[in-house]
Design a protein around this motif. Structure first.
Motif, PDB file in Angstrom:
ATOM      1  N   PHE A 125       0.991  -1.261   0.040  1.00 33.20           N
ATOM      2  CA  PHE A 125       0.011   0.085  -0.195  1.00 33.20           C
ATOM      3  C   PHE A 125       0.887   1.188   0.486  1.00 33.20           C
ATOM      4  CE2 PHE A 125      -3.157   3.208   3.011  1.00 33.20           C
ATOM      5  CZ  PHE A 125      -3.594   2.562   1.884  1.00 33.20           C
ATOM      6  N   THR A 128       2.242   7.080   1.799  1.00 35.90           N
ATOM      7  CA  THR A 128       3.123   7.670   2.354  1.00 35.90           C
ATOM      8  C   THR A 128       4.186   8.075   2.197  1.00 35.90           C
ATOM      9  OG1 THR A 128       2.511   6.745   4.606  1.00 35.90           O
ATOM     10  CG2 THR A 128       4.901   8.341   4.680  1.00 35.90           C
ATOM     11  N   SER A 134       1.122  12.130   7.915  1.00 37.47           N
ATOM     12  CA  SER A 134      -0.463  11.815   8.340  1.00 37.47           C
ATOM     13  C   SER A 134      -1.228  12.676   7.797  1.00 37.47           C
ATOM     14  CB  SER A 134      -0.641  12.679   9.707  1.00 37.47           C
ATOM     15  OG  SER A 134       0.101  11.994  11.120  1.00 37.47           O
ATOM     16  N   TRP A 158       8.786   4.460   3.272  1.00 39.23           N
ATOM     17  CA  TRP A 158       8.351   3.311   4.573  1.00 39.23           C
ATOM     18  C   TRP A 158       7.063   2.056   3.989  1.00 39.23           C
ATOM     19  CZ3 TRP A 158      10.520   3.187   8.601  1.00 39.23           C
ATOM     20  CH2 TRP A 158      11.520   3.536   9.215  1.00 39.23           C
ATOM     21  N   THR A 367      -1.131   7.694  13.296  1.00 41.75           N
ATOM     22  CA  THR A 367      -0.462   7.740  14.498  1.00 41.75           C
ATOM     23  C   THR A 367      -1.435   7.620  15.932  1.00 41.75           C
ATOM     24  OG1 THR A 367      -0.546   9.811  14.816  1.00 41.75           O
ATOM     25  CG2 THR A 367       1.569   8.901  13.476  1.00 41.75           C
TER      26      THR A 367
HETATM   27  C1  LIG Z   1       7.505  -0.109   9.463  1.00 36.36           C
HETATM   28  C2  LIG Z   1       7.134   1.448   9.379  1.00 36.36           C
HETATM   29  C3  LIG Z   1       5.623   0.710   8.252  1.00 36.36           C
HETATM   30  C4  LIG Z   1       5.209   1.443   7.590  1.00 36.36           C
HETATM   31  N1  LIG Z   1       4.182   0.889   6.076  1.00 36.36           N
HETATM   32  C5  LIG Z   1       3.548   1.371   5.563  1.00 36.36           C
HETATM   33  C6  LIG Z   1       2.889   1.020   4.388  1.00 36.36           C
HETATM   34  O1  LIG Z   1       3.253   0.092   4.198  1.00 36.36           O
HETATM   35  N2  LIG Z   1       2.544   2.292   3.496  1.00 36.36           N
HETATM   36  C7  LIG Z   1       2.711   3.556   3.734  1.00 36.36           C
HETATM   37  O2  LIG Z   1       2.400   4.324   3.014  1.00 36.36           O
HETATM   38  N3  LIG Z   1       2.986   4.347   4.743  1.00 36.36           N
HETATM   39  C8  LIG Z   1       3.711   2.668   5.447  1.00 36.36           C
HETATM   40  N4  LIG Z   1       4.292   3.225   6.839  1.00 36.36           N
HETATM   41  C9  LIG Z   1       3.945   5.202   7.352  1.00 36.36           C
HETATM   42  C10 LIG Z   1       3.266   5.225   8.737  1.00 36.36           C
HETATM   43  O3  LIG Z   1       2.069   5.338   8.049  1.00 36.36           O
HETATM   44  C11 LIG Z   1       3.523   6.666   8.748  1.00 36.36           C
HETATM   45  O4  LIG Z   1       5.131   6.455   9.679  1.00 36.36           O
HETATM   46  C12 LIG Z   1       2.486   7.167   9.566  1.00 36.36           C
HETATM   47  O5  LIG Z   1       1.125   7.626   8.452  1.00 36.36           O
HETATM   48  C13 LIG Z   1       2.990   8.710   9.921  1.00 36.36           C
HETATM   49  O6  LIG Z   1       3.479   9.027   9.031  1.00 36.36           O
HETATM   50  P1  LIG Z   1       4.654  10.296   9.099  1.00 36.36           P
HETATM   51  O7  LIG Z   1       5.897   8.678   9.784  1.00 36.36           O
HETATM   52  O8  LIG Z   1       4.889  10.803   8.294  1.00 36.36           O
HETATM   53  O9  LIG Z   1       4.407  11.062  10.589  1.00 36.36           O
HETATM   54  P2  LIG Z   1       4.112  12.752  10.499  1.00 36.36           P
HETATM   55  O10 LIG Z   1       2.878  12.879   9.980  1.00 36.36           O
HETATM   56  O11 LIG Z   1       5.165  13.423  10.070  1.00 36.36           O
HETATM   57  O12 LIG Z   1       3.962  13.502  12.145  1.00 36.36           O
HETATM   58  C14 LIG Z   1       4.827  13.425  13.517  1.00 36.36           C
HETATM   59  C15 LIG Z   1       4.097  13.051  14.558  1.00 36.36           C
HETATM   60  O13 LIG Z   1       3.257  14.565  14.515  1.00 36.36           O
HETATM   61  C16 LIG Z   1       1.543  14.078  14.708  1.00 36.36           C
HETATM   62  N5  LIG Z   1       1.307  15.066  13.819  1.00 36.36           N
HETATM   63  C17 LIG Z   1       0.797  15.094  12.624  1.00 36.36           C
HETATM   64  N6  LIG Z   1       0.005  15.870  12.436  1.00 36.36           N
HETATM   65  C18 LIG Z   1      -0.859  16.051  13.943  1.00 36.36           C
HETATM   66  C19 LIG Z   1      -2.757  16.652  13.719  1.00 36.36           C
HETATM   67  N7  LIG Z   1      -2.882  17.311  13.055  1.00 36.36           N
HETATM   68  N8  LIG Z   1      -2.433  16.695  15.505  1.00 36.36           N
HETATM   69  C20 LIG Z   1      -1.890  16.254  15.421  1.00 36.36           C
HETATM   70  N9  LIG Z   1      -0.310  15.273  15.892  1.00 36.36           N
HETATM   71  C21 LIG Z   1      -0.404  16.146  14.262  1.00 36.36           C
HETATM   72  C22 LIG Z   1       1.896  12.776  14.535  1.00 36.36           C
HETATM   73  O14 LIG Z   1       1.140  12.235  15.222  1.00 36.36           O
HETATM   74  C23 LIG Z   1       3.529  11.985  14.728  1.00 36.36           C
HETATM   75  O15 LIG Z   1       3.123  11.815  16.031  1.00 36.36           O
HETATM   76  C24 LIG Z   1       5.220   2.399   7.665  1.00 36.36           C
HETATM   77  C25 LIG Z   1       5.738   3.132   8.354  1.00 36.36           C
HETATM   78  C26 LIG Z   1       6.514   2.711   9.976  1.00 36.36           C
HETATM   79  C27 LIG Z   1       7.393   3.027  10.603  1.00 36.36           C
END
Ligand SMILES: Cc1cc2nc3c(=O)[nH]c(=O)nc-3n(C[C@H](O)[C@H](O)[C@H](O)COP(=O)(O)OP(=O)(O)OC[C@H]3O[C@@H](n4cnc5c(N)ncnc54)[C@H](O)[C@@H]3O)c2cc1C
Length: 382
Positions: A125, A128, A134, A158, A367
């Motif tokens: 999928f 990201t 997010s 990711w 998250t």
């Molecule tokens: C092992 C692993 C496997 C994964 N597999 C997949 C996959 O198969 N496909 C895929 O598409 N993605 C995948 N991901 C990505 C994962 O879904 C994202 O890491 C996750 O959605 C968070 O996005 P980000 O890391 O960009 O964090 P960010 O969105 O940058 O968030 C950083 C922090 O800010 C907080 N935050 C952001 N916006 C807000 C808000 N409006 N209000 C309050 N807090 C907020 C978040 O909760 C978090 O604590 C994977 C990640 C990992 C680590």
């Protein structure tokens, strides 16, 4: 609303079969695979033969056609034995097989689902990106129509199963000026020209699962690989995640259960002050809390699954189950390690790996903060 938590005889039998498989075939090698960062292709193939990778695909396409609760039982058993295989399985089933089964044209389903249903083709999928997590709607990947093809450009970050996976549900902007309504969903196969996978991530946990960036370098796919209608991509992504979060909740329950088992066994064996540490009230209270939260997490997960089974909107309940179960599992692993004392800090003990593996459950597929936004939106209607 009446919710029946008793399992059917068929569910009990399936659970017993998967439990036996997980105990005998998965658990003994989990520590070694983690140490070697090894993706176990042969074991994944065995899981495919057991039907664990196409559970949510309709039977007419060769899948299991099971209801969400049965799927949750399977994910819990596999994740208890190996959280890495839990995510490999859950991503294939719930964020790839499920949306294709639900939103693809018949022709597209006939092309891709039988391979996935038989377990020969793993799924992924791609939502990201390096600059959008997010806030998925701010993605930058694009797709443009060119004759009988769509041509995708962009980078996804990711991506679980990137490498071993053969089919991906991917999201890109077909009308960048239209904001969130300009996103469309596609099925991209790994053999498509212009599809490229980056180096595997070196992760804190889930080291026996594969995660890497995916690049669409003018990636050309047939026009019929569009999922749903043009512009429905974000809706499809959100509907998929509403459903798939049940799988991460079940994964968390599986990890939590293992943490409790390990902590209980260690507390019985380890003697300090002349008695097993299980005799100290502080340790008993920790075990009691872990057990209570385990039941609560499982009950929320099964409740959300049963709401989904009734074809009602399970979005809020799946978010509650995912947020609670993942946070409870993190607490449980923290306490299980604490109960192991210094030994818990050694990779010789399984609890150290669980502590690393569990961490991501509050992050991926939305998250905890995002789950709370979903729950609050349902509560407040805004
Ligand atoms: C092992 C692993 C496997 C994964 N597999 C997949 C996959 O198969 N496909 C895929 O598409 N993605 C995948 N991901 C990505 C994962 O879904 C994202 O890491 C996750 O959605 C968070 O996005 P980000 O890391 O960009 O964090 P960010 O969105 O940058 O968030 C950083 C922090 O800010 C907080 N935050 C952001 N916006 C807000 C808000 N409006 N209000 C309050 N807090 C907020 C978040 O909760 C978090 O604590 C994977 C990640 C990992 C680590």
């Amino acid at each position: 609303m009446a919710v029946e938590f008793g399992l059917t005889e068929e569910q009990e039998l399936l659970r017993a079969e998967i439990r036996r498989f997980a105990e005998e075939r998965i658990l003994p090698g989990t520590a070694g695979r983690d140490r070697r960062h090894e993706f176990p292709a042969d074991l994944v193939a065995e899981m495919g033969e057991l039907g664990l990778l196409g559970m949510l695909i309709a039977e007419r396409h060769g899948g299991g056609g099971v209801e969400p609760l049965t799927y949750c039982l399977a994910v819990e058993e596999v994740s208890r034995a190996c959280p890495s295989l839990g995510v490999t399985m859950s991503v294939t089933n719930s964020v790839c097989g499920w949306p294709i089964d639900r939103f693809a044209s018949e022709e597209l389903k006939r092309r891709v689902l039988p391979g996935m249903a038989s377990g020969q083709v793993l799924g992924g999928f791609c939502v990201t990106e390096p600059g959008s997590g997010s806030d998925a709607a701010s993605m930058r990947a694009t797709a443009r129509r060119d004759g009988d093809s769509w041509v995708l450009e962009g980078e996804k970050a990711w991506i679980t199963n990137a490498g071993p996976g053969g089919v991906f549900v991917a999201f890109a902007k077909t009308d960048p000026a239209a904001g969130k309504r300009g996103i469309s969903a596609f099925v991209v196969t790994a053999d498509a020209p212009g599809f490229r996978v980056g180096a595997p991530e070196e992760k804190l946990g889930l080291r026996a699962s594969r995660t890497a960036n995916v690049y669409f370098d003018g990636c050309r796919i047939p026009a019929g690989n569009l999922l749903g209608e043009e512009g429905q991509g974000l809706k499809i992504a959100l509907a998929t995640l509403d459903h798939s979060r049940l799988g991460i909740a079940a994964q968390s329950v599986g990890i939590h259960r293992r943490a409790l088992e390990l902590a209980t066994a260690y507390a019985r064996e380890r003697v300090q002050f002349g008695v097993p540490i299980a005799e100290h009230q502080a340790i008993r209270f920790k075990l009691a809390t872990m057990a209570t939260e385990l039941e609560a997490a499982r009950a929320l997960t099964w409740y959300a699954a049963s709401v989904s089974e009734q074809r009602r909107d399970a979005g809020r309940f799946a978010a509650e189950a995912k947020a609670y179960a993942s946070e409870a599992a993190n607490r449980a692993c923290w306490e299980a390690l604490q109960i192991h004392g210094g030994n818990g800090f050694s990779e010789e003990y399984e609890v150290a790996r669980l502590y690393r593996d569990v961490r991501v459950t509050t992050i991926y597929e939305g998250t905890s903060e995002m789950q709370r936004l979903v729950i609050a939106r349902h509560l407040l209607g805004t």
